[in-house]
Design a protein around this motif. Structure first.
Motif, PDB file in Angstrom:
ATOM      1  N   ILE A  49       0.840  -1.202   0.000  1.00  0.00           N
ATOM      2  CA  ILE A  49       0.000   0.000   0.000  1.00  0.00           C
ATOM      3  C   ILE A  49       0.876   1.255   0.000  1.00  0.00           C
ATOM      4  O   ILE A  49       0.599   2.228  -0.717  1.00  0.00           O
ATOM      5  N   GLY A  50       1.946   1.231   0.795  1.00  0.00           N
ATOM      6  CA  GLY A  50       2.854   2.384   0.825  1.00  0.00           C
ATOM      7  C   GLY A  50       3.479   2.664  -0.524  1.00  0.00           C
ATOM      8  O   GLY A  50       3.569   3.821  -0.961  1.00  0.00           O
ATOM      9  N   LEU A  51       3.910   1.606  -1.215  1.00  0.00           N
ATOM     10  CA  LEU A  51       4.475   1.777  -2.554  1.00  0.00           C
ATOM     11  C   LEU A  51       3.407   2.254  -3.527  1.00  0.00           C
ATOM     12  O   LEU A  51       3.667   3.089  -4.407  1.00  0.00           O
ATOM     13  N   ASN A  52       2.197   1.697  -3.383  1.00  0.00           N
ATOM     14  CA  ASN A  52       1.098   2.058  -4.271  1.00  0.00           C
ATOM     15  C   ASN A  52       0.704   3.525  -4.117  1.00  0.00           C
ATOM     16  O   ASN A  52       0.395   4.207  -5.100  1.00  0.00           O
ATOM     17  N   MET A  53       0.743   4.028  -2.866  1.00  0.00           N
ATOM     18  CA  MET A  53       0.372   5.410  -2.581  1.00  0.00           C
ATOM     19  C   MET A  53       1.580   6.344  -2.564  1.00  0.00           C
ATOM     20  O   MET A  53       1.448   7.535  -2.301  1.00  0.00           O
ATOM     21  N   ASN A  54       2.771   5.794  -2.796  1.00  0.00           N
ATOM     22  CA  ASN A  54       4.014   6.566  -2.796  1.00  0.00           C
ATOM     23  C   ASN A  54       4.242   7.243  -1.445  1.00  0.00           C
ATOM     24  O   ASN A  54       4.688   8.392  -1.359  1.00  0.00           O
ATOM     25  N   THR A  56       6.319   7.292   1.871  1.00  0.00           N
ATOM     26  CA  THR A  56       7.556   6.850   2.519  1.00  0.00           C
ATOM     27  C   THR A  56       7.307   6.413   3.962  1.00  0.00           C
ATOM     28  O   THR A  56       7.868   5.416   4.430  1.00  0.00           O
ATOM     29  N   ALA A  57       6.455   7.138   4.685  1.00  0.00           N
ATOM     30  CA  ALA A  57       6.195   6.815   6.084  1.00  0.00           C
ATOM     31  C   ALA A  57       5.586   5.423   6.239  1.00  0.00           C
ATOM     32  O   ALA A  57       5.961   4.652   7.136  1.00  0.00           O
ATOM     33  N   ALA A 159      16.546  -2.869   9.718  1.00  0.00           N
ATOM     34  CA  ALA A 159      15.431  -3.246   8.852  1.00  0.00           C
ATOM     35  C   ALA A 159      15.096  -2.133   7.873  1.00  0.00           C
ATOM     36  O   ALA A 159      14.773  -2.374   6.707  1.00  0.00           O
ATOM     37  N   ILE A 160      15.180  -0.878   8.345  1.00  0.00           N
ATOM     38  CA  ILE A 160      14.903   0.262   7.465  1.00  0.00           C
ATOM     39  C   ILE A 160      16.028   0.458   6.457  1.00  0.00           C
ATOM     40  O   ILE A 160      15.802   0.656   5.261  1.00  0.00           O
ATOM     41  N   ALA A 161      17.276   0.405   6.943  1.00  0.00           N
ATOM     42  CA  ALA A 161      18.422   0.686   6.067  1.00  0.00           C
ATOM     43  C   ALA A 161      18.550  -0.356   4.952  1.00  0.00           C
ATOM     44  O   ALA A 161      18.783  -0.010   3.789  1.00  0.00           O
TER      45      ALA A 161
END
Length: 440
Positions: A49-54, A56-57, A159-161
């Motif tokens: 969903i984050g990628l779909n909505m662009n 970053t958070a 995990a983030i990096a």
């Protein structure tokens, strides 16, 4: 003395947790069933969903939730300690986790109505040597944190990096939309992250001499080392190539921007818009002003060579020309002049008609006054020039002069009417005057 103090600061052995505790922590994180499996699926959907909505958070949140680091560290640790049963368990669980992640992300992108590839998604399709370095040092930070007594908040940062989750989601997007270049690019990035997080675990575990819990022949150890070397080489070589392309694109963009800044105004032409395309080695320039001459194009080409853009494709276009504008303005001016002339004639005609009407009204009032002096019975006059039509054609019409005379008792006799009509015809200069009487 200084070296001794420095070594004291750099020593990590004193911060290490108990070896059995480290072994238990890594072994428990390998398992993917029940809670861990559901957390993984939820994290995959959130990342998709984050990628779909662009967003970053949202992507960062999904990476914090994801438990994918566990089996990767397990594979690295088991290789370092030659614990092959543990390695096989880690591989099986990791393969299952990857399959579940791809299935969840592909299913999401199949049903979502939003299918545009935004920047956050596209960023996961072009891995390079820099991603190798991120995965290697991120993995080192992760295994150090797992081995430490203090733990801290390093694991979420790792995990983030290292970003294991977004490439898997992007790979699912590539499968769902049948864009296999996205799938292979993203899955290669995921492979880089997996391999070098695992390699960092191997290096750190062997550096600290984690205990080997099984008997292993030297030949088997050498075979494992050869396999590790092969995997590193095979995984790394493409990343050097992609890194080289990334550097070339960056260099092209920087030089292209310098070129654009130097040719914003040339020979009466002004740069209206430009597009830089590093992938196709192309720069599109759109100018406004006078017509672009060949000498101007040659100047632009010469300056491109000055900024090391020797093989660039320059697409130079004329957005608008001032000569064309002058020609258009002349045509518009002529049209406006003609329209202004037509409106002036219409206005003058309207004024003339208005003046004629006022003159007729004044003349009719004067005639009424004169007529009342001669014939006191007359009370009012109505004078008009209507058009009489006798056929369908404009030529079948004539203008009339019509006068309506209102009188009061005693009414005018016939002789008086005839005398008055002759006088009115001469007074109004209207031969053939049609006179009608209205008796009150």
């Amino acid at each position: 003395m200084i070296a001794k103090k420095l070594s004291t600061f750099l020593r990590i052995q004193s911060d290490l947790d108990d070896m059995d505790a480290i072994h238990a922590a890594i072994t428990n994180a390998i398992i993917f069933k029940g809670t861990n499996l559901w957390i993984l699926v939820f994290a995959i959907v959130i990342a998709s969903i984050g990628l779909n909505m662009n967003s970053t958070a949202v992507i960062i949140g999904a990476m914090l939730i994801s438990p994918l680091m566990g089996p990767i560290n397990g594979m690295g640790y088991s290789i370092a300690t030659y614990d092959f049963p543990l390695f096989r368990r880690a591989v099986r669980n990791f393969a299952f986790a990857v399959a579940a992640s791809l299935t969840a992300s592909t299913a999401y992108f199949l049903i979502t109505p939003l299918s545009i590839a935004h920047s956050e998604l596209l960023a996961r399709t072009s891995p390079s040597i820099y991603d190798v370095l991120i995965a290697l040092f991120g993995g080192l930070a992760g295994i150090v944190a797992i081995s430490s007594k203090h733990k801290g908040n390093v694991i979420p940062g790792v995990a983030i990096a290292t970003a294991l989750m977004p490439p898997l989601c992007t790979a699912g997007y590539g499968l769902a939309t049948a864009q296999f270049s996205y799938f292979f690019g993203a899955f290669y990035l995921f492979t880089i992250n997996t391999v070098f997080i695992g390699i960092s675990s191997v290096l750190f575990s062997q550096f600290l001499n984690f205990p080997i819990r099984t008997l292993v022949e030297e030949e088997k150890k050498r075979r494992v080392h050869r396999w590790i070397t092969t995997v590193i080489v095979v995984t790394t070589i493409p990343s050097f190539y992609f890194g080289y392309l990334l550097v070339q694109k960056e260099r092209f963009t920087v030089n292209a921007n310098k070129l654009v800044a130097s040719i914003s105004a040339l020979d009466g032409n002004y740069l209206l818009r430009y597009d830089i395309h590093p992938a196709s080695n192309n720069i599109k320039l759109i100018y406004g002003g006078v017509s672009i001459k060949q000498s101007t194009k040659d100047t632009i080409r010469h300056r491109a060579d000055r900024y090391s853009l020797h093989s660039v494709n320059l697409d130079i276009e004329q957005g608008f020309s001032t000569s064309d504008i002058s020609h258009d303005i002349t045509e518009v001016d002529q049209t406006l002049r003609a329209e202004i002339g037509r409106l002036a004639l219409a206005l003058q005609k309207s004024r003339d008609e208005h003046v004629t009407s006022e003159t007729r009204q004044a003349e009719t009032r004067q005639v009424l006054l004169e007529l009342k002096a001669l014939y006191p019975q007359v009370t009012s006059l109505a004078y008009a020039n209507p058009i009489q039509y006798s056929g369908d054609k404009p030529s079948d019409s004539t203008h009339l002069a019509v006068l309506v005379v209102s009188t009061k008792r005693p009414h005018l006799r016939t002789v008086e009417r005839q005398r008055m009509e002759r006088w009115l015809s001469q007074r109004l200069s209207a031969p053939g005057l049609n006179t009608f009487y209205k008796e009150e």
